[in-house]
Design a protein around this motif. Structure first.
Motif, mmCIF file in Angstrom:
data_model
loop_
_atom_site.group_PDB
_atom_site.id
_atom_site.type_symbol
_atom_site.label_atom_id
_atom_site.label_comp_id
_atom_site.label_asym_id
_atom_site.label_seq_id
_atom_site.Cartn_x
_atom_site.Cartn_y
_atom_site.Cartn_z
ATOM 1 N N PRO A 64 0.799 -1.233 0.000
ATOM 2 C CA PRO A 64 0.000 0.000 0.000
ATOM 3 C C PRO A 64 0.830 1.281 0.000
ATOM 4 N N LEU A 65 2.122 1.184 0.325
ATOM 5 C CA LEU A 65 2.970 2.371 0.317
ATOM 6 C C LEU A 65 3.359 2.787 -1.098
ATOM 7 N N GLN A 66 3.103 1.908 -2.085
ATOM 8 C CA GLN A 66 3.520 2.177 -3.460
ATOM 9 C C GLN A 66 2.499 3.041 -4.186
ATOM 10 N N THR A 67 2.384 4.269 -3.749
ATOM 11 C CA THR A 67 1.472 5.213 -4.380
ATOM 12 C C THR A 67 2.239 6.479 -4.734
ATOM 13 N N THR A 68 1.747 7.210 -5.718
ATOM 14 C CA THR A 68 2.413 8.423 -6.168
ATOM 15 C C THR A 68 2.200 9.546 -5.169
ATOM 16 N N ARG A 69 3.282 10.187 -4.777
ATOM 17 C CA ARG A 69 3.226 11.325 -3.868
ATOM 18 C C ARG A 69 3.916 12.512 -4.528
ATOM 19 N N TYR A 70 3.535 13.707 -4.108
ATOM 20 C CA TYR A 70 4.020 14.919 -4.747
ATOM 21 C C TYR A 70 4.814 15.773 -3.766
ATOM 22 N N ALA A 71 5.846 16.413 -4.272
ATOM 23 C CA ALA A 71 6.796 17.100 -3.414
ATOM 24 C C ALA A 71 6.188 18.278 -2.667
ATOM 25 N N ASP A 72 5.178 18.915 -3.244
ATOM 26 C CA ASP A 72 4.637 20.128 -2.627
ATOM 27 C C ASP A 72 3.289 19.903 -1.960
ATOM 28 N N ASP A 73 3.065 18.697 -1.451
ATOM 29 C CA ASP A 73 1.765 18.332 -0.886
ATOM 30 C C ASP A 73 1.902 17.943 0.585
ATOM 31 N N PRO A 74 1.722 18.873 1.523
ATOM 32 C CA PRO A 74 1.862 18.519 2.948
ATOM 33 C C PRO A 74 0.838 17.504 3.415
ATOM 34 N N ALA A 75 -0.390 17.565 2.887
ATOM 35 C CA ALA A 75 -1.398 16.585 3.297
ATOM 36 C C ALA A 75 -1.003 15.186 2.839
ATOM 37 N N GLY A 76 -0.430 15.081 1.650
ATOM 38 C CA GLY A 76 0.030 13.783 1.170
ATOM 39 C C GLY A 76 1.167 13.235 2.010
ATOM 40 N N ALA A 77 2.071 14.115 2.458
ATOM 41 C CA ALA A 77 3.162 13.672 3.327
ATOM 42 C C ALA A 77 2.618 13.147 4.647
ATOM 43 N N ALA A 78 1.667 13.864 5.228
ATOM 44 C CA ALA A 78 1.051 13.411 6.473
ATOM 45 C C ALA A 78 0.298 12.102 6.266
ATOM 46 N N ASP A 79 -0.333 11.952 5.108
ATOM 47 C CA ASP A 79 -1.068 10.718 4.809
ATOM 48 C C ASP A 79 -0.159 9.498 4.828
ATOM 49 N N LEU A 80 1.070 9.647 4.317
ATOM 50 C CA LEU A 80 1.974 8.503 4.315
ATOM 51 C C LEU A 80 2.300 8.080 5.741
ATOM 52 N N ALA A 81 2.530 9.047 6.625
ATOM 53 C CA ALA A 81 2.784 8.709 8.031
ATOM 54 C C ALA A 81 1.581 8.000 8.636
ATOM 55 N N THR A 82 0.387 8.469 8.304
ATOM 56 C CA THR A 82 -0.827 7.826 8.809
ATOM 57 C C THR A 82 -0.938 6.400 8.286
ATOM 58 N N LEU A 83 -0.621 6.214 7.014
ATOM 59 C CA LEU A 83 -0.709 4.881 6.431
ATOM 60 C C LEU A 83 0.266 3.916 7.088
ATOM 61 N N ILE A 84 1.457 4.383 7.389
ATOM 62 C CA ILE A 84 2.415 3.526 8.097
ATOM 63 C C ILE A 84 1.839 3.107 9.448
ATOM 64 N N GLY A 85 1.194 4.047 10.146
ATOM 65 C CA GLY A 85 0.560 3.715 11.418
ATOM 66 C C GLY A 85 -0.542 2.696 11.252
ATOM 67 N N VAL A 86 -1.338 2.818 10.198
ATOM 68 C CA VAL A 86 -2.408 1.853 9.931
ATOM 69 C C VAL A 86 -1.824 0.472 9.673
ATOM 70 N N LEU A 87 -0.776 0.392 8.864
ATOM 71 C CA LEU A 87 -0.164 -0.899 8.561
ATOM 72 C C LEU A 87 0.471 -1.519 9.796
ATOM 73 N N ASN A 88 1.034 -0.701 10.644
ATOM 74 C CA ASN A 88 1.632 -1.197 11.888
ATOM 75 C C ASN A 88 0.587 -1.812 12.795
ATOM 76 N N ARG A 89 -0.621 -1.269 12.812
ATOM 77 C CA ARG A 89 -1.686 -1.795 13.669
ATOM 78 C C ARG A 89 -2.414 -2.962 13.041
ATOM 79 N N ARG A 90 -2.291 -3.134 11.750
ATOM 80 C CA ARG A 90 -3.155 -4.092 11.043
ATOM 81 C C ARG A 90 -2.997 -5.510 11.562
ATOM 82 N N ARG A 91 -1.811 -5.867 12.012
ATOM 83 C CA ARG A 91 -1.576 -7.232 12.478
ATOM 84 C C ARG A 91 -2.366 -7.540 13.745
ATOM 85 N N HIS A 92 -2.817 -6.472 14.448
ATOM 86 C CA HIS A 92 -3.511 -6.687 15.722
ATOM 87 C C HIS A 92 -5.020 -6.782 15.558
#
Length: 227
Positions: free
Chosen positions: A199-227
Motif C-alpha cells: 500500500p505504500l507504493q502510491t504516487t506522492r508529490y513534493a509540494d503536498d503537505p497533506a500527502g506527506a502526512a497521509d503517508l505517516a498515517t498509512l504507516i501507522g495503519v499498517l503497523n496496527r493491522r496485524r492486531h
C-alpha cells in the motif's frame, strides 16, 4: 492531517495541475525546494505512535516474493539482496547516509558504482524537477542524520526519510526502490517491521503537505493491522 480513522489515499497537490498544464520537463519550479518547505510545514509531532511487537511476517520480503517476483524475478532477487544488506546495517545501527544507500543501490541496480547525480533530475513525466547545487549531497546527508532524532516520532522520521530520498533523488535510477528501502531501514532499526508495504507504493508529490502526512498515517495503519 493525521486522522488515523480516515481512509488514506494519494493526494495531488494544487501545483501539480499547473505543472501538467505547463507540459514542460524543463520547468524552473524546483520540487526539491518545495519538499524542503513541506518538510518544515507538517506538524510531525502529531504523527501516530508505532507499536514495537514481534512481526508475524516481513512485508518487504513478502512484497518481493509476491507481486515483484511475478513481474520480474531478477528485480525481486536484487531487491531482496539489498533488503538483506539494509537489515544487517539496521542491526549494526550503521549511520544512514548516501554512502550506506549507495551500497544497497549497487545491489538493486547490479551496478559497480552508483554516484550521486551530477545534474538536475526529473520525475513524473517531467512534472517534478529536483534541482542540484554544490550543497545538495551534504544537505541530503544532513536530512538523513535526523532519522535518529529522539524528539521526532519514529513514524515521522521514517516518512521524512522516504521523501528525502524520493525528492533529493540522489541516484540516476531506482530512487523509488531506494526510498522504500530507506523507510524500512529506519523502522527496522527501531524494531518495527511492517506486515505489508504494497500500500505504500502510491504516487506522492513534493509540494503536498497533506500527502506527506497521509503517508505517516498509512504507516501507522499498517503497523496496527496485524492486531
Amino acid at each position: 492531517m493525521f486522522d488515523q480513522n480516515s481512509a488514506v489515499s494519494p493526494r495531488r497537490s494544487p501545483s501539480d495541475s499547473f505543472s501538467a498544464q505547463a507540459g514542460s520537463a524543463r520547468t524552473r519550479y524546483d520540487s526539491l525546494s518545495a519538499w524542503l518547505g513541506v518538510r518544515r510545514e507538517v506538524d510531525w509531532q502529531h504523527a501516530p505512535a508505532l507499536q514495537r511487537v514481534s512481526p508475524d511476517r516481513d512485508g518487504f520480503r513478502s512484497w518481493c516474493e509476491g507481486p515483484v517476483r511475478q513481474r520480474d524475478p531478477i528485480r525481486a532477487e536484487r531487491l531482496l539482496a539489498a533488503h538483506t544488506l539494509a537489515r544487517e546495517d539496521a542491526a549494526r545501527r550503521s549511520p544512514l547516509n548516501f554512502a550506506l544507500l549507495a551500497g544497497w543501490q549497487r545491489e538493486v541496480l547490479a551496478a559497480p558504482g552508483v554516484p550521486f547525480r551530477v545534474s538536475d533530475a526529473y520525475a513524473k513525466g517531467g512534472r517534478e524537477r529536483y534541482g542540484l547545487t554544490p550543497r545538495t549531497q551534504a544537505d541530503f546527508d544532513c536530512s538523513l542524520r535526523e532519522t535518529t532524532d529522539p524528539d521526532i516520532p519514529l513514524v515521522a522520521r521514517a516518512t521524512r526519510a522516504h521523501f528525502d530520498v524520493a525528492f533529493f533523488h540522489p541516484f540516476t535510477d531506482g530512487n523509488a526502490r531506494a526510498a522504500l528501502l530507506t523507510l524500512v531501514y529506519v523502522l527496522v532499526r527501531e524494531d518495527i517491521v511492517l506486515p505489508e508495504v504494497g500500500p505504500l507504493q502510491t504516487t506522492r508529490y513534493a509540494d503536498d503537505p497533506a500527502g506527506a502526512a497521509d503517508l505517516a498515517t498509512l504507516i501507522g495503519v499498517l503497523n496496527r493491522r496485524r492486531h
